[in-house]
Design an enzyme around this catalytic site. Structure first.
Site, mmCIF file in Angstrom:
data_model
loop_
_atom_site.group_PDB
_atom_site.id
_atom_site.type_symbol
_atom_site.label_atom_id
_atom_site.label_comp_id
_atom_site.label_asym_id
_atom_site.label_seq_id
_atom_site.Cartn_x
_atom_site.Cartn_y
_atom_site.Cartn_z
ATOM 1 N NE ARG A 102 16.864 -41.947 -17.863
ATOM 2 C CZ ARG A 102 15.826 -42.362 -17.132
ATOM 3 N NH1 ARG A 102 14.585 -42.126 -17.514
ATOM 4 N NH2 ARG A 102 16.026 -42.978 -16.008
ATOM 5 C CG HIS B 93 14.342 -47.985 -15.160
ATOM 6 N ND1 HIS B 93 14.280 -46.763 -15.799
ATOM 7 C CD2 HIS B 93 13.077 -48.255 -14.788
ATOM 8 C CE1 HIS B 93 13.027 -46.330 -15.813
ATOM 9 N NE2 HIS B 93 12.270 -47.221 -15.203
ATOM 10 C CD GLU C 20 10.693 -42.975 -11.623
ATOM 11 O OE1 GLU C 20 9.994 -43.885 -11.170
ATOM 12 O OE2 GLU C 20 10.304 -42.217 -12.529
ATOM 13 C CG ASN D 21 12.164 -39.744 -14.257
ATOM 14 O OD1 ASN D 21 12.934 -39.169 -15.028
ATOM 15 N ND2 ASN D 21 12.275 -41.019 -13.964
ATOM 16 C CE1 TYR E 234 5.560 -40.106 -16.927
ATOM 17 C CE2 TYR E 234 7.039 -40.151 -15.052
ATOM 18 C CZ TYR E 234 6.738 -40.516 -16.346
ATOM 19 O OH TYR E 234 7.608 -41.285 -17.060
ATOM 20 C CD GLU F 144 10.985 -42.205 -16.533
ATOM 21 O OE1 GLU F 144 9.809 -42.246 -16.098
ATOM 22 O OE2 GLU F 144 11.837 -43.058 -16.263
HETATM 23 O O1 IFM Z 1 6.954 -46.507 -16.644
HETATM 24 C C1 IFM Z 1 7.439 -45.739 -15.593
HETATM 25 C C2 IFM Z 1 8.945 -45.707 -15.602
HETATM 26 O O2 IFM Z 1 9.515 -46.967 -15.559
HETATM 27 C C3 IFM Z 1 9.455 -44.924 -14.409
HETATM 28 N N1 IFM Z 1 8.805 -43.648 -14.290
HETATM 29 C C4 IFM Z 1 7.381 -43.578 -14.422
HETATM 30 C C5 IFM Z 1 6.925 -44.331 -15.669
HETATM 31 C C6 IFM Z 1 5.388 -44.247 -15.803
HETATM 32 O O3 IFM Z 1 4.778 -44.788 -14.683
#
Ligand code: IFM
Length: 435
Positions: A75, A119, A164, A290, A292, A340
């Site tokens: 990606r 992006h 995002e 995405n 985290y 992500e």
């Molecule tokens: O690096 C970023 C990415 O560009 C978008 N999502 C979160 C990642 C980590 O912060």
């Protein structure tokens, strides 16, 4: 132990400004991230993406690494100002050639390209006319989408419109931590609306242009969980979900903004024209999440016993599983991909190798959470680790390393981390062998 279907897609993700470098090479125009990072004081250490991982010149090496890891999919994002330097009008053929070569190199290695159209690196010339705050952006984004999908759609089936939208709208236009660095809440809400309408317009373009297209969008989601489950904490968690997540999920998947959030914003709410909500809520073939970490409401500082990454984000995979199941229960969704997921740690090179067991643990526990979610009925089709390479982490510059491959930014040497080796073995054990 739950596991994955044999056709599950294993990949890695990057983004143009974070890895390409070559910021003004071969006719590329200036983007808002070039302008922002060249403004002293905006980025830690005054780092910028001028060179980054020099992927523009080294993409063949990077595709080789992908093959060695055994990725089935990659990606990446397209830099709008590389292919249309002013955002509209004249096309930069040399810029398009770069993506042409990249896609061909991927396909030669049987790696499926997943392209993201936006992006975050808007052409500066469009920002000068109001950028995402100006409704003209909808047509401009549709035209850019038409160009790229006509040129690459014979080889790229998987397209994402935006990466995002929350970050673009709120970090770019409310907190001002990201380009274009504006601090205006009403504007940020109007921007979020224009982003979504532009997404829907681009979906129509992709359907008209690419045969058998798989058209989607990528959303970042942070669930909020509560420390003591008090009524007050639960209310805060609910409000955060509504304002950060449902604000994007509801229009896309239900065709309306959450009523409580519209009421909360009152006069600051975006201006919505007739037809906008239908445009935003076009059917999608897939969507990306995405993920985290979670927010923990009511924690006075770090959650006791929890581990944190270099970003200060908690490592806690059960919240991921809970969120995936929640999404599945609350929305009618197309197939989902994790576009992500990953972690930044302070990596150290020893003997040309990086031993990063904390990242391996992060990945392992989050993959486990996904397997559990699939067993609970979530239609999850693929996973892209963030990131293939250490790269330019926006306002944090090069200090935060998310890669499974280490980059020595002085020499551009690519160095394997244990996590890349671990991921390669994992993929080998789980993936369907190519025919
Ligand atoms: O690096 C970023 C990415 O560009 C978008 N999502 C979160 C990642 C980590 O912060």
């Amino acid at each position: 132990m739950n596991t994955f279907p044999s056709d599950f897609v294993w990949g890695a993700a990057t983004a143009s400004y974070q890895i390409e470098g070559a910021w003004n090479a071969d006719g590329k125009g200036e983007s808002i991230w070039d302008r922002f990072s060249h403004t002293p004081g905006k980025i830690i250490n005054n780092d910028n993406g001028d060179v980054a991982c020099d992927h523009y010149h080294r993409y063949r090496d990077d595709v080789r690494l992908m093959r060695q890891i055994g990725l089935r999919a990659y990606r990446f994002s397209i830099s709008w100002s590389r292919v249309i330097p002013n955002g509209v009008g004249a096309v930069n053929e040399k810029g398009i050639d770069f993506y042409d070569r990249l896609v061909d190199a991927l396909l030669e290695e049987n790696i499926e390209p997943y392209a993201t159209l936006y992006h975050w690196d808007l052409p500066q010339a469009l920002q000068d006319k109001g950028g995402w705050g100006n409704r003209d952006i909808i047509g401009q984004f549709a035209d850019y989408t038409a160009l790229m999908s006509k040129r690459l759609g014979d080889r790229i089936k998987y397209w994402a419109t935006l990466n995002e939208p929350w970050v673009i709208a709120f970090m770019g236009h409310r907190s001002g931590e990201h380009a274009p660095g504006l601090k205006d809440e009403a504007l940020s809400l109007q921007v979020s609306h224009h982003l979504l309408v532009a997404h829907g317009a681009a979906i129509d373009v992709l359907r008209a242009t690419v045969r058998d297209v798989k058209a989607g969008i990528v959303i970042n989601l942070w669930p909020s969980e509560t420390m003591h489950n008090t009524e007050q904490e639960l209310q805060i968690a609910h409000d955060m979900w509504q304002r950060d997540n449902a604000w994007f999920l509801d229009p896309i998947f239900r065709g309306s903004y959450p009523a409580d959030v519209l009421e909360f914003y009152g006069a600051r709410a975006p201006k919505i024209l007739p037809g906008d909500m239908a445009q935003i809520s076009r059917d999608l073939d897939w969507w990306g999440v995405n993920y985290y970490a979670r927010h923990m409401i009511g924690a006075d500082g770090p959650v006791p016993g929890s581990e944190y990454t270099e970003m200060g984000w908690e490592v806690y995979a059960p919240a991921f599983e809970r969120m995936l199941v929640r999404l599945h229960n609350e929305y009618r969704l197309p197939p989902m991909y994790i576009t992500e997921n990953g972690a930044a740690f302070a990596d150290v090179v020893e003997d040309d190798y990086v031993y990063d067991p904390r990242r391996v643990n992060y990945l392992e526990t989050h993959l486990d959470a996904m397997a559990n979610a699939i067993a609970r009925g979530v239609d999850l089709r693929g996973y892209f680790v963030w990131s293939l390479l250490d790269n330019f982490e926006w306002a944090f510059g090069y200090g935060k390393r998310f890669g499974i491959i280490y980059i020595d930014f002085e020499t551009q040497q690519r160095i394997w981390k244990e996590s890349a080796k671990w991921y390669a073995n994992f993929i080998r054990a789980h993936q369907m062998q190519p025919a």
